[in-house]
Design a protein around this motif. Structure first.
Motif, PDB file in Angstrom:
ATOM      1  N   LEU A 189    -150.759   5.903  -0.059  1.00 26.13           N
ATOM      2  CA  LEU A 189    -151.017   5.757  -1.494  1.00 26.13           C
ATOM      3  C   LEU A 189    -150.226   4.582  -2.069  1.00 26.13           C
ATOM      4  CD1 LEU A 189    -150.995   9.518  -2.594  1.00 26.13           C
ATOM      5  CD2 LEU A 189    -152.989   8.004  -2.472  1.00 26.13           C
ATOM      6  N   PRO A 236    -152.624  15.056  -3.625  1.00 24.32           N
ATOM      7  CA  PRO A 236    -151.818  14.768  -2.422  1.00 24.32           C
ATOM      8  C   PRO A 236    -150.687  15.748  -2.148  1.00 24.32           C
ATOM      9  CG  PRO A 236    -152.266  12.753  -3.625  1.00 24.32           C
ATOM     10  CD  PRO A 236    -152.763  13.871  -4.487  1.00 24.32           C
ATOM     11  N   VAL A 275    -157.050  13.071  -2.004  1.00 30.19           N
ATOM     12  CA  VAL A 275    -156.987  12.829  -0.565  1.00 30.19           C
ATOM     13  C   VAL A 275    -157.620  13.987   0.206  1.00 30.19           C
ATOM     14  CG1 VAL A 275    -154.892  11.430  -0.753  1.00 30.19           C
ATOM     15  CG2 VAL A 275    -154.701  13.883  -0.313  1.00 30.19           C
ATOM     16  N   GLN A 278    -159.097   8.805   0.997  1.00 28.16           N
ATOM     17  CA  GLN A 278    -158.421   8.689  -0.283  1.00 28.16           C
ATOM     18  C   GLN A 278    -159.296   7.979  -1.312  1.00 28.16           C
ATOM     19  OE1 GLN A 278    -154.864   6.084   0.920  1.00 28.16           O
ATOM     20  NE2 GLN A 278    -156.027   6.502   2.774  1.00 28.16           N
TER      21      GLN A 278
END
Length: 454
Positions: free
Chosen positions: A370, A224, A141, A268
């Motif tokens: 996510l 992340p 990300v 992402q």
């Protein structure tokens, strides 16, 4: 050279010794993203390697209130029991503005049996990353975080105003991407970059956004959890630096009427077992997983909106023709859609979620976006046809209020399965209290237009 990715407690002790640290800020991000915790002398931190806090500390509203009854207490024990906090050595950072050598360390929350507290924001993101790990996938990300600099304001009844820059004047017009407008605040940003360097935050580009006094900082892409930590630290850093320059930095989604709102756009992608981008086929074309990920975002973003837009103020940002999306259409190099695919090489193919507000908790926002994409790939959800025009001309497809968003979140079983039912219960109950608190306040608009006319 040993990186913090591989830090052990022994490495942490050496790090603290090298910097002659005398105090440790032991931090836990709560549901709003506020830093809770304790400040310990170095010796006590070394001896205990952790601390305890009541578990409700990470499960309160932005006003500091708790539910008095209801499903909240099916998850959180009404006896106000302790969490057992463990420091994550990889998160240690110096506190650059402290007078004495001080470090800050983020902690994870566990119960007395050693299980992660399921409603702590960092636990939720760890849970989602674990689901990707189980598939052999590695999510990547890169957040883009917008915020406003505003003049000091000690009266919440007064509207916010742009701050005074080096010229002695405040901005009165839109200055998107203006270098000179950023330079107005050079002394502040010199401190910000100095603090970030000392804290080893991987910030990239600084730009002036559309609004008066509105800025954006971009982060380098990474895992992340590490990036959520960096956003958490960065917000704290910018607020501190701004106050030292007689102004405020705010991450409210819509702080100033008539100006654009502030977002946290999240780019992402996912790496497969072979380390290659799962969103691209060997011939460079977009893969099935790329489209399924978009399909997951389209299906679940409406139900996740209470996580992406967590306050009453958040929904003021999401309006037509204001640089914020109003629906879940997707498109390539199209900034009017909620889900954008930037132009990129096959190795860098990625998806940008433009719905998320700057006021969202970075751990919760990353976990939720996510989760949407994960469900899309697992369930092979096909997206709608690509939007090649102006998505603002389409219909609204997002909740218009926090109350509506909370109803959708409560009723979405798939998201609860991925994020954890306990987290969804605690989060929605806390947000209901915040909403109820807001509804007790009578706004100037109501007094102006309703007092003598209805």
């Amino acid at each position: 050279m040993l990186t913090k990715d591989h830090f052990t407690f022994s490495d942490l002790e050496n790090w603290l010794n090298e910097r002659r640290v005398t105090e440790i800020e032991c931090l836990v991000p709560d549901l709003t993203g506020v830093a809770r915790g304790k400040i310990l002398p170095r010796q006590k931190f070394t001896e205990d390697r952790g601390m305890r806090l009541p578990e409700a500390v990470v499960a309160m509203g932005v006003t500091g209130e708790f539910p008095e009854e209801g499903p909240y207490y099916d998850v959180i024990n009404p006896t106000d029991r302790d969490m057992h906090l463990r420091p994550d050595p990889r998160t240690v950072r110096i506190v650059p503005w402290a007078t004495d050598p001080t470090a800050q360390v983020i902690h994870d929350c566990y119960d007395k049996e050693g299980r992660m507290v399921p409603f702590a924001p960092r636990s939720v993101l760890r849970r989602v990353c674990g689901l990707f790990d189980a598939e052999g996938w590695s999510p990547v990300v890169a957040p883009e975080l917008e915020f406003y600099l505003v003049a000091r304001n000690s009266d919440p009844d007064m509207p916010l105003k742009p701050p005074i820059g080096r010229s002695g004047r405040a901005e009165t017009s839109r200055q998107a991407y203006s270098i000179d407008a950023v330079n107005e605040f050079d002394p502040l940003f010199e401190d910000v970059y100095s603090y970030c360097e000392q804290m080893e935050l991987n910030v990239d580009t600084l730009i002036h956004e559309v609004g008066a006094g509105q800025m954006e900082i971009n982060f380098f892409h990474d895992h992340p959890l590490g990036l959520a930590d960096e956003v958490f630290f960065f917000k704290r850093t910018v607020r501190e630096a701004a106050m030292r320059h007689d102004m405020f930095a705010t991450f409210m989604a819509k702080p100033i009427a008539g100006e654009p709102g502030s977002a946290m756009h999240i780019h992402q992608s996912v790496l497969g077992r072979d380390g290659k981008n799962l969103f691209s086929n060997p011939d460079g074309t977009a893969s099935r997983e790329f489209y399924w990920y978009i399909g997951g975002l389209q299906k679940y973003i409406p139900a996740a909106m209470a996580l992406f837009a967590p306050y009453v103020n958040s929904y003021r940002r999401l309006s037509r023709f204001t640089a914020a999306p109003i629906n879940i259409q997707w498109g390539t190099d199209n900034r009017t859609v909620g889900i954008r695919s930037p132009v990129a090489t096959p190795a860098a193919r990625r998806i940008e979620n433009r719905v998320i507000g700057a006021d969202a908790n970075p751990y919760v926002a990353l976990a939720a976006t996510l989760a949407c994409g994960y469900l899309g790939i697992k369930n092979r959800i096909e997206p709608t046809p690509e939007c090649k025009g102006d998505a603002y001309l389409g219909d609204f497809a997002l909740p218009r209020s926090l109350g509506e968003a909370l109803d959708l979140l409560r009723n979405e079983k798939d998201l609860a399965d991925v994020l954890g039912a306990e987290f969804i219960t605690v989060y929605t109950e806390v947000k209901e209290i915040e909403h109820a608190e807001f509804m007790k306040v009578i706004s100037p608009w109501e007094r102006e237009h309703l007092l003598l006319h209805v």
